[in-house]
Design a protein around this motif. Structure first.
Motif, mmCIF file in Angstrom:
data_model
loop_
_atom_site.group_PDB
_atom_site.id
_atom_site.type_symbol
_atom_site.label_atom_id
_atom_site.label_comp_id
_atom_site.label_asym_id
_atom_site.label_seq_id
_atom_site.Cartn_x
_atom_site.Cartn_y
_atom_site.Cartn_z
ATOM 1 N N LEU A 105 6.650 20.797 -8.949
ATOM 2 C CA LEU A 105 5.908 20.069 -9.440
ATOM 3 C C LEU A 105 6.756 18.838 -10.005
ATOM 4 N N SER A 106 6.570 17.753 -9.115
ATOM 5 C CA SER A 106 7.250 16.632 -9.541
ATOM 6 C C SER A 106 6.262 15.606 -10.585
ATOM 7 N N LEU A 107 6.955 15.141 -11.896
ATOM 8 C CA LEU A 107 6.409 14.427 -12.744
ATOM 9 C C LEU A 107 7.576 12.929 -12.481
ATOM 10 N N LEU A 108 8.077 12.669 -11.544
ATOM 11 C CA LEU A 108 9.123 11.672 -11.375
ATOM 12 C C LEU A 108 8.448 10.319 -11.419
ATOM 13 N N ALA A 109 6.971 10.136 -11.033
ATOM 14 C CA ALA A 109 6.439 8.935 -11.057
ATOM 15 C C ALA A 109 6.384 8.342 -12.489
ATOM 16 N N LEU A 110 6.451 9.288 -13.437
ATOM 17 C CA LEU A 110 6.677 8.708 -14.799
ATOM 18 C C LEU A 110 7.827 7.715 -15.206
ATOM 19 N N ALA A 111 8.549 7.661 -14.036
ATOM 20 C CA ALA A 111 9.859 6.779 -14.260
ATOM 21 C C ALA A 111 9.268 5.471 -13.385
ATOM 22 N N GLU A 112 8.774 4.438 -14.280
ATOM 23 C CA GLU A 112 8.265 3.315 -13.639
ATOM 24 C C GLU A 112 9.375 2.138 -13.705
ATOM 25 N N THR A 113 10.278 2.028 -14.333
ATOM 26 C CA THR A 113 11.395 1.048 -14.453
ATOM 27 C C THR A 113 11.908 0.943 -12.970
ATOM 28 N N PRO A 114 12.432 -0.469 -12.675
ATOM 29 C CA PRO A 114 13.164 -0.386 -11.316
ATOM 30 C C PRO A 114 14.171 0.375 -11.189
ATOM 31 N N CYS A 115 14.387 0.858 -9.973
ATOM 32 C CA CYS A 115 15.354 1.603 -9.466
ATOM 33 C C CYS A 115 16.582 0.899 -9.809
ATOM 34 N N VAL A 116 17.017 -0.176 -9.217
ATOM 35 C CA VAL A 116 18.040 -0.924 -9.562
ATOM 36 C C VAL A 116 17.622 -2.404 -10.154
ATOM 37 N N ALA A 117 18.494 -3.001 -10.835
ATOM 38 C CA ALA A 117 18.324 -4.434 -11.592
ATOM 39 C C ALA A 117 17.864 -5.399 -10.403
ATOM 40 N N GLY A 118 16.494 -6.070 -10.620
ATOM 41 C CA GLY A 118 16.123 -6.878 -9.701
ATOM 42 C C GLY A 118 15.330 -6.467 -8.655
ATOM 43 N N SER A 119 15.118 -5.045 -8.442
ATOM 44 C CA SER A 119 14.424 -4.393 -7.516
ATOM 45 C C SER A 119 12.993 -4.228 -7.671
ATOM 46 N N ALA A 120 12.043 -4.471 -6.810
ATOM 47 C CA ALA A 120 10.436 -3.988 -7.020
ATOM 48 C C ALA A 120 10.350 -2.512 -7.085
ATOM 49 N N LEU A 121 11.390 -1.717 -6.313
ATOM 50 C CA LEU A 121 11.185 -0.351 -6.159
ATOM 51 C C LEU A 121 11.290 0.746 -7.301
ATOM 52 N N PRO A 122 10.130 1.168 -7.855
ATOM 53 C CA PRO A 122 9.962 2.263 -8.859
ATOM 54 C C PRO A 122 11.083 3.212 -8.899
ATOM 55 N N LEU A 123 12.055 3.531 -9.978
ATOM 56 C CA LEU A 123 12.844 4.610 -9.975
ATOM 57 C C LEU A 123 11.988 5.889 -9.645
ATOM 58 N N GLY A 124 10.985 6.293 -9.864
ATOM 59 C CA GLY A 124 10.345 7.413 -9.749
ATOM 60 C C GLY A 124 9.958 7.378 -8.408
ATOM 61 N N LEU A 125 9.648 6.430 -7.544
ATOM 62 C CA LEU A 125 9.542 6.396 -6.118
ATOM 63 C C LEU A 125 11.011 7.126 -5.327
ATOM 64 N N ALA A 126 11.806 6.374 -5.883
ATOM 65 C CA ALA A 126 13.153 6.755 -5.468
ATOM 66 C C ALA A 126 13.448 8.145 -5.596
#
Length: 146
Positions: A105-126
């Motif tokens: 069960l993945s609850l990784l979508a809870l990480a909504e911060t950017p994956c890297v600074a200046g990125s629009a990619l959320p950490l949870g998606l990565a």
């Protein structure tokens, strides 16, 4: 009247044809099944959570629900370094055999911060992408819900 009667006649003929066709079409209906008991789960379920979310109410609720339905939940906390699928696969292989997953069960979508600074990619998606890749790399055949 001379134009209305033929138009009505055509309409009536079309409706009859459609009515016959409607009777021959495949129909899907849903019927609720009786629920005599709560669904049962077995085995160890990995609950993948982002760093810092182990105390989150969503995490606690999911862990409780898994436990209430018979599963043994094991929290697997992931951070930004785990976006590397090779590193994450090694971590998953390092879990003891007793902790091998029956389900994930993945609850990784809870990480909504950017994956890297200046990125629009959320950490949870990565992290979710890396988790799915690492599960494939390790040959884990457990169902995964995200």
């Amino acid at each position: 009247m001379g134009t209305v009667v033929p138009a009505l006649n055509d309409w009536l003929r079309t409706r009859r044809v459609e009515s016959v066709l409607d009777g021959r079409r495949h129909r899907v209906t849903w019927k609720a099944l009786p629920q005599d008991r709560a669904p049962a789960l077995t085995g160890t379920w990995w609950v993948a959570v982002p760093t810092g979310a182990t105390q989150d109410s969503a995490t606690a609720d999911c862990v409780r629900a898994l436990r209430d339905h018979g599963a043994t939940p094991v929290l697997v906390e992931l951070d930004a370094a785990d976006t590397d699928r090779t590193r994450l696969a090694a971590r998953l292989r390092g879990l003891t055999p007793k902790e091998q997953a029956t389900g994930v069960l993945s609850l990784l979508a809870l990480a909504e911060t950017p994956c890297v600074a200046g990125s629009a990619l959320p950490l949870g998606l990565a992290l979710t992408t890396a988790l799915l890749q690492a599960l494939g790399d390790t040959g884990t055949r457990a169902p995964c819900g995200a």
